[in-house]
Design a protein around this motif. Structure first.
Motif, mmCIF file in Angstrom:
data_model
loop_
_atom_site.group_PDB
_atom_site.id
_atom_site.type_symbol
_atom_site.label_atom_id
_atom_site.label_comp_id
_atom_site.label_asym_id
_atom_site.label_seq_id
_atom_site.Cartn_x
_atom_site.Cartn_y
_atom_site.Cartn_z
ATOM 1 N N ALA A 182 -14.944 70.516 94.654
ATOM 2 C CA ALA A 182 -14.214 69.273 94.407
ATOM 3 C C ALA A 182 -15.036 68.065 94.825
ATOM 4 O O ALA A 182 -15.028 67.032 94.150
ATOM 5 N N ALA A 183 -15.756 68.178 95.930
ATOM 6 C CA ALA A 183 -16.620 67.080 96.365
ATOM 7 C C ALA A 183 -17.773 66.875 95.393
ATOM 8 O O ALA A 183 -18.153 65.735 95.104
ATOM 9 N N LEU A 184 -18.316 67.967 94.872
ATOM 10 C CA LEU A 184 -19.400 67.831 93.889
ATOM 11 C C LEU A 184 -18.929 67.130 92.617
ATOM 12 O O LEU A 184 -19.668 66.354 92.022
ATOM 13 N N GLY A 185 -17.703 67.395 92.208
ATOM 14 C CA GLY A 185 -17.181 66.760 91.001
ATOM 15 C C GLY A 185 -16.506 65.430 91.247
ATOM 16 O O GLY A 185 -16.473 64.559 90.370
ATOM 17 N N GLY A 186 -15.958 65.234 92.446
ATOM 18 C CA GLY A 186 -15.219 64.013 92.735
ATOM 19 C C GLY A 186 -16.092 62.784 92.884
ATOM 20 O O GLY A 186 -15.685 61.682 92.524
ATOM 21 N N VAL A 187 -17.279 62.957 93.409
ATOM 22 C CA VAL A 187 -18.174 61.810 93.613
ATOM 23 C C VAL A 187 -18.574 61.178 92.283
ATOM 24 O O VAL A 187 -18.400 59.968 92.096
ATOM 25 N N PRO A 188 -19.098 61.941 91.314
ATOM 26 C CA PRO A 188 -19.439 61.277 90.047
ATOM 27 C C PRO A 188 -18.211 60.819 89.270
ATOM 28 O O PRO A 188 -18.259 59.784 88.598
ATOM 29 N N ALA A 189 -17.096 61.535 89.375
ATOM 30 C CA ALA A 189 -15.891 61.119 88.652
ATOM 31 C C ALA A 189 -15.365 59.797 89.191
ATOM 32 O O ALA A 189 -15.025 58.887 88.419
ATOM 33 N N GLY A 190 -15.295 59.663 90.503
ATOM 34 C CA GLY A 190 -14.821 58.414 91.092
ATOM 35 C C GLY A 190 -15.740 57.244 90.807
ATOM 36 O O GLY A 190 -15.279 56.143 90.486
ATOM 37 N N SER A 191 -17.038 57.465 90.909
ATOM 38 C CA SER A 191 -17.971 56.370 90.630
ATOM 39 C C SER A 191 -17.983 56.010 89.144
ATOM 40 O O SER A 191 -18.141 54.838 88.792
ATOM 41 N N LEU A 192 -17.772 56.985 88.286
ATOM 42 C CA LEU A 192 -17.698 56.682 86.849
ATOM 43 C C LEU A 192 -16.450 55.876 86.526
ATOM 44 O O LEU A 192 -16.508 54.942 85.712
ATOM 45 N N VAL A 193 -15.325 56.188 87.151
ATOM 46 C CA VAL A 193 -14.092 55.435 86.910
ATOM 47 C C VAL A 193 -14.261 53.978 87.332
ATOM 48 O O VAL A 193 -13.891 53.052 86.598
#
Length: 143
Positions: free
Chosen positions: A18-29
């Motif tokens: 979740a941390a691996l996917g959450g960082v780029p997802a949050g920064s992309l949003v």
């Protein structure tokens, strides 16, 4: 399923993923928000969206010690006290970002909301992975 005490499946692996996917997802949003509502040209908007990847790498630099010093111990404590439900997991994921937002003050710039977006994306990804699956149906005895 109790949203406060239901134990997650494979909690440590799911937190790491979740941390691996959450960082780029949050920064992309956040980058998409800035590109759509605060950019002055199309070229600037594309540049802002393209900058989401380098911001993600910087986010991983912050996320790694945060996972080691806060995420994994908090997960261990909630599992130990049988309070590792989805609502508590999401609240614990949001707590560091809310502390940062309160301590720095909610600014007018969208970049100050970046930690909150990353924490929310990580928390939602963890809840989605760790608590997925159908609820166990009650078994009734016939006869």
């Amino acid at each position: 399923m109790n949203i406060f005490t239901h134990p997650p499946s494979r909690p440590y692996r799911n937190l790491f993923v979740a941390a691996l996917g959450g960082v780029p997802a949050g920064s992309l949003v956040v980058s998409l928000y800035i590109a759509l509502f605060e950019s002055s040209s199309l070229a600037q908007a594309f540049t802002i969206v393209a900058d989401a990847l380098p911001v993600s790498f910087l986010g991983y630099v912050v996320m790694a010690p945060l996972l080691l010093l806060y995420g994994f111990p908090a997960l261990w404590l909630t599992l130990r006290f049988r309070l590792a439900g989805p609502a508590i997991a999401l609240a614990i994921a949001m707590l560091p970002a809310l502390c940062i937002l309160v301590s720095e003050g909610a600014g007018d710039d969208a970049i100050s909301w970046l930690p909150l977006a990353i924490s929310l994306a990580t928390g939602v990804a963890f809840v989605a992975m760790a608590y997925r699956g159908a609820a166990q149906p009650h078994q009734f005895r016939m006869g």
